[in-house]
Design an enzyme around this catalytic site. Structure first.
Site, PDB file in Angstrom:
ATOM      1  N   ASP A 162      53.215 -67.418 -13.688  1.00 18.63           N
ATOM      2  CA  ASP A 162      52.524 -67.179 -12.401  1.00 18.63           C
ATOM      3  C   ASP A 162      50.888 -67.505 -12.477  1.00 18.63           C
ATOM      4  O   ASP A 162      50.247 -66.507 -12.271  1.00 18.63           O
ATOM      5  CB  ASP A 162      52.539 -65.555 -12.059  1.00 18.63           C
ATOM      6  CG  ASP A 162      53.986 -65.052 -11.979  1.00 18.63           C
ATOM      7  OD1 ASP A 162      54.771 -65.473 -11.113  1.00 18.63           O
ATOM      8  OD2 ASP A 162      54.742 -64.234 -12.903  1.00 18.63           O
ATOM      9  N   HIS A 171      49.713 -69.671 -10.121  1.00 17.64           N
ATOM     10  CA  HIS A 171      49.387 -69.793  -8.555  1.00 17.64           C
ATOM     11  C   HIS A 171      48.200 -70.471  -8.573  1.00 17.64           C
ATOM     12  O   HIS A 171      47.354 -70.479  -7.742  1.00 17.64           O
ATOM     13  CB  HIS A 171      49.398 -68.451  -8.048  1.00 17.64           C
ATOM     14  CG  HIS A 171      50.285 -67.868  -8.159  1.00 17.64           C
ATOM     15  ND1 HIS A 171      51.242 -67.648  -7.124  1.00 17.64           N
ATOM     16  CD2 HIS A 171      50.923 -66.651  -8.808  1.00 17.64           C
ATOM     17  CE1 HIS A 171      52.367 -66.913  -7.054  1.00 17.64           C
ATOM     18  NE2 HIS A 171      52.373 -66.218  -8.188  1.00 17.64           N
ATOM     19  N   ASP A 189      56.216 -70.523 -10.744  1.00 20.12           N
ATOM     20  CA  ASP A 189      55.050 -70.582  -9.969  1.00 20.12           C
ATOM     21  C   ASP A 189      53.745 -71.064 -10.780  1.00 20.12           C
ATOM     22  O   ASP A 189      52.706 -70.425 -10.755  1.00 20.12           O
ATOM     23  CB  ASP A 189      54.878 -69.087  -9.583  1.00 20.12           C
ATOM     24  CG  ASP A 189      55.818 -68.600  -8.747  1.00 20.12           C
ATOM     25  OD1 ASP A 189      56.513 -69.396  -8.077  1.00 20.12           O
ATOM     26  OD2 ASP A 189      55.793 -67.277  -8.114  1.00 20.12           O
ATOM     27  N   ASN A 224      59.634 -69.530  -7.297  1.00 18.22           N
ATOM     28  CA  ASN A 224      59.999 -69.238  -5.738  1.00 18.22           C
ATOM     29  C   ASN A 224      58.807 -70.024  -4.664  1.00 18.22           C
ATOM     30  O   ASN A 224      59.034 -70.409  -3.917  1.00 18.22           O
ATOM     31  CB  ASN A 224      60.586 -68.011  -5.511  1.00 18.22           C
ATOM     32  CG  ASN A 224      59.356 -67.110  -5.652  1.00 18.22           C
ATOM     33  OD1 ASN A 224      58.503 -66.946  -6.811  1.00 18.22           O
ATOM     34  ND2 ASN A 224      58.934 -66.239  -4.932  1.00 18.22           N
ATOM     35  N   HIS A 225      57.700 -69.704  -5.346  1.00 21.14           N
ATOM     36  CA  HIS A 225      56.528 -70.267  -4.574  1.00 21.14           C
ATOM     37  C   HIS A 225      56.482 -71.764  -4.421  1.00 21.14           C
ATOM     38  O   HIS A 225      56.023 -72.471  -3.480  1.00 21.14           O
ATOM     39  CB  HIS A 225      55.115 -69.611  -5.320  1.00 21.14           C
ATOM     40  CG  HIS A 225      54.719 -68.411  -4.537  1.00 21.14           C
ATOM     41  ND1 HIS A 225      53.830 -68.298  -3.771  1.00 21.14           N
ATOM     42  CD2 HIS A 225      55.481 -67.249  -4.887  1.00 21.14           C
ATOM     43  CE1 HIS A 225      53.658 -66.946  -3.504  1.00 21.14           C
ATOM     44  NE2 HIS A 225      54.827 -66.308  -4.194  1.00 21.14           N
ATOM     45  N   HIS A 259      62.693 -67.149 -13.790  1.00 19.92           N
ATOM     46  CA  HIS A 259      61.769 -66.600 -12.817  1.00 19.92           C
ATOM     47  C   HIS A 259      62.463 -65.468 -11.725  1.00 19.92           C
ATOM     48  O   HIS A 259      62.686 -66.035 -10.622  1.00 19.92           O
ATOM     49  CB  HIS A 259      61.196 -67.833 -12.211  1.00 19.92           C
ATOM     50  CG  HIS A 259      60.024 -67.385 -11.319  1.00 19.92           C
ATOM     51  ND1 HIS A 259      58.503 -67.191 -11.521  1.00 19.92           N
ATOM     52  CD2 HIS A 259      59.935 -67.223  -9.846  1.00 19.92           C
ATOM     53  CE1 HIS A 259      57.762 -66.940 -10.876  1.00 19.92           C
ATOM     54  NE2 HIS A 259      58.417 -66.719  -9.755  1.00 19.92           N
ATOM     55  N   ASP A 290      57.660 -63.972 -12.355  1.00 21.20           N
ATOM     56  CA  ASP A 290      57.604 -63.491 -11.069  1.00 21.20           C
ATOM     57  C   ASP A 290      56.983 -61.948 -10.989  1.00 21.20           C
ATOM     58  O   ASP A 290      56.524 -61.682  -9.829  1.00 21.20           O
ATOM     59  CB  ASP A 290      59.122 -63.457 -10.460  1.00 21.20           C
ATOM     60  CG  ASP A 290      59.036 -63.380  -9.111  1.00 21.20           C
ATOM     61  OD1 ASP A 290      58.174 -63.716  -8.343  1.00 21.20           O
ATOM     62  OD2 ASP A 290      60.084 -63.098  -8.559  1.00 21.20           O
ATOM     63  N   HIS A 309      54.071 -59.494 -11.992  1.00 20.19           N
ATOM     64  CA  HIS A 309      52.763 -60.138 -12.496  1.00 20.19           C
ATOM     65  C   HIS A 309      52.223 -59.132 -13.363  1.00 20.19           C
ATOM     66  O   HIS A 309      51.097 -58.996 -13.751  1.00 20.19           O
ATOM     67  CB  HIS A 309      51.832 -60.038 -11.127  1.00 20.19           C
ATOM     68  CG  HIS A 309      52.367 -61.340 -10.237  1.00 20.19           C
ATOM     69  ND1 HIS A 309      51.356 -61.498  -9.352  1.00 20.19           N
ATOM     70  CD2 HIS A 309      53.100 -62.136 -10.460  1.00 20.19           C
ATOM     71  CE1 HIS A 309      52.140 -62.790  -8.485  1.00 20.19           C
ATOM     72  NE2 HIS A 309      52.902 -62.887  -9.337  1.00 20.19           N
TER      73      HIS A 309
END
Length: 617
Positions: free
Chosen positions: A12, A14, A53, A88-89, A158, A189, A191
């Protein structure tokens, strides 16, 4: 195991997230990821495992891609492999960004075939939508025979797993259905950092590397997984990130509310610079506040981002209770499609567009192919198959507006029918319609009865020299035409003594009728009707020897009509002009010169054209 294996577990990150529309915050996410990679190089770990992610969006900018490749290249220089799965992002329909990095030698994508790090086999499962979790296929995981005897196995996923909050998947179910024993499940996923044991397997979340929301107040971190002959150990390492500062200012009374808020803010002057500040204003709601002034004050003190929330509640008004309901997105879409009542073609288009197995570049091609297959499956020869075509509404025919038929010897007017204008119409004009069907000479259907009804009467009338029957010419009822005919009949005092005289009288009557019809403008096709709209009626003129003319029940045979046509042709000169001979008993009005029409500036005589009735039968 021959030696100790250390694996850095992160997730994650991002990358590319422009939080609060701030470019500085986008850079913060890259700095946190760079910190993790720098620590991996400094500690000389055996591998870095990313649990999904990596990017915040499935369409990262070119700048984000270049910066990510620069960071991953540091691991490549240090000879440290980077393995990851798709979250998923960042999930795309087919080829993933992780595949691009694998082609460049910067990363490796985990799957059902293990990636080996010493004596450790690492498997991976990309992010699975909640609706497809019950259909997940656990078969296909490869277990090579060449694996060491004491090989440790790790699974990277994830997903939000049980017993985490709002789980999508039961972790115990996954571990039980795997064809191998997982020593640890490394998750992404969620955080927040978590470490639990499910059965004999460790399950851990490393947490995100940066704060994605104000609710993530704990320090950010990553994990170090240490595997040795003695067992497995999970340790946590925190990451320094930008400060999120939360301030609560209470307003008491209506006097000087801004001074009370600013006084509370000044207590945090040392923490405000370069921080993301969240200010909640509580207390008395009677005073009016300008939140823009409060934000400007905090920005003047060095805050990077300011978010002000009015948490004041008016007295006597209970707080609103917000009901939150969680629904399956796929189920909601299915219900919406059911309400739309799509046909087979619409359902095919929806399936292709939302299918994760169809790349975006092939959506048009795949849709066209499936629709063609649907069309080919339709049996157009099926008697039940029908295509509905909207037909324009046809007004019913009024019986009162029926067309009167007038017989004319040997000739038929080109006017097939004339529609009567309603009396309520502002203009009393009649429109000539085109003939329903025109057939060439000789194309008429054969008449089985050589002497249809009406032929005997017609022959007897000619022999008796008392009646003149003419082939039917359907003319719109017109009072002016009726008056003209009545005048002709009234002035006719002499009874014809021979068929020739009768034919001349018929010709004069025809001339008078054509004189009235000649008022039609060729271009417009409109007959000007008189103001009176009374129907045509011919009274019985017994004094003149003419009986009332009525529509015949049947059309005379073609042989008799042909004889009448030849008789008229003999009486008329070859040059097509009207005969100057005046029949007995015919008034002068019937022999008036025909009016001339002007077309394109040239004068041409409008001599009535003779038509053979056989052309229209």
């Amino acid at each position: 195991m021959d030696r100790e294996i250390r694996i850095l577990h992160t997730a994650d990150t991002h990358l590319g997230y422009r939080q609060y529309h701030s470019e500085v915050r986008r850079q913060d996410f890259f700095k946190a990821f760079e910190t993790v990679i720098k620590d991996a190089v400094d500690m000389q770990v055996d591998a870095v495992v990313h649990a999904g992610d990596l990017f915040d969006s499935r369409n990262p900018t070119l700048e984000d891609l270049l910066e990510t490749m620069n960071v991953l290249s540091r691991l490549k220089v240090a000879n440290i492999p980077f393995f990851g799965i798709v979250g998923n992002h960042e999930s795309k329909q087919s080829t993933q960004w992780l595949d691009l990095f694998e082609e460049m030698g910067l990363a490796g994508r985990l799957g059902k075939a293990p990636k080996m790090v010493g004596d450790v086999a690492i498997y991976g499962i990309d992010s699975v939508p909640k609706s497809k979790i019950p259909l997940f296929d656990y078969s296909g995981f490869e277990i090579p025979e060449s694996l060491p005897e004491n090989c440790r196995k790790l699974l990277v996923m994830h997903q939000i797993m049980q017993p985490s909050p709002f789980p999508d998947w039961d972790c115990a179910e996954v571990i039980e259905n795997l064809p191998f024993k997982a020593d640890a499940v490394l998750l992404g996923d969620y955080h927040e950092y978590e470490k639990i044991k499910v059965g004999e397997s460790w399950v851990t979340y490393s947490g995100s590397t940066e704060r994605n929301s104000a609710s993530e107040k704990e320090p950010r971190s990553y994990s170090i997984i240490t595997l040795s002959g003695e067992g497995l150990e999970i340790s946590r390492r925190t990451i320094p990130t930008r400060n999120f500062l939360f301030i609560t200012a209470k307003v008491d009374g209506e006097e000087k509310p801004f001074e009370q808020i600013f006084s509370t803010v000044n207590e945090h002057l040392e923490e405000i610079p370069e921080s993301v500040v969240f200010l909640d204003v509580s207390g008395d709601s009677s005073s009016v506040l300008s939140f823009s002034e409060i934000e400007e004050y905090l920005l003047s003190k060095g805050a990077l981002v300011v978010k002000v929330k009015d948490a004041r509640v008016k007295e006597g008004i209970p707080e609103e209770v917000i009901k939150v309901a969680f629904h399956d997105p796929d189920r909601a879409v299915a219900e919406e499609l059911r309400r739309m009542s799509l046909n087979d073609g619409g359902l095919i288009v929806d399936e292709v567009i939302r299918s994760p197995d169809v790349p975006r570049s092939r959506v048009d091609e795949e849709t066209e192919n499936r629709l063609l297959g649907l069309i080919e499956a339709i049996d157009f020869k099926d008697p039940d198959f029908m295509i509905k075509i909207p037909v324009s509404h046809v007004s019913p025919v009024d019986p009162s507006s029926s067309v009167s038929s007038i017989e004319s010897s040997g000739s038929v007017s080109p006017i097939d029918s004339v529609s009567t204008v309603s009396p309520s119409s502002p203009s009393s004009s009649a429109i000539i319609k085109e003939p329903e069907e025109l057939k060439p000479p000789g194309a008429a259907e054969e008449i089985e009865n050589p002497k249809p009804a009406g032929v005997t009467e017609f022959t007897a009338a000619v022999a008796a020299k008392s009646e003149t029957l003419m082939p039917p010419v359907r003319i719109q009822r017109s009072e002016s035409l009726n008056e003209s005919l009545n005048k002709i009949f009234e002035k006719h005092d002499v009874v014809p003594e021979s068929p020739e005289t009768a034919g001349s009288i018929a010709g004069s009557v025809e001339t008078a009728v054509e004189d009235e019809i000649s008022k039609v403008t060729p271009d417009s096709g409109v007959i000007t009707a008189p103001q009176s709209s009374s129907p045509v009626s011919f009274s019985d003129n017994s004094q003149t020897g003419f009986s009332a003319i009525s529509p015949p029940e049947s059309i005379p045979s073609p042989e008799i009509l042909k004889e009448n046509s030849e008789a008229d042709a003999d009486e008329k000169p070859v040059d097509g002009k009207l005969s100057e001979e005046k029949p007995v008993g015919v008034p002068d009005k019937a022999t008036k010169t025909v009016k001339q029409s002007h077309r394109k500036g040239k004068e041409k005589s409008t001599v009535p054209r003779q038509y053979n009735l056989g052309d229209y039968l």
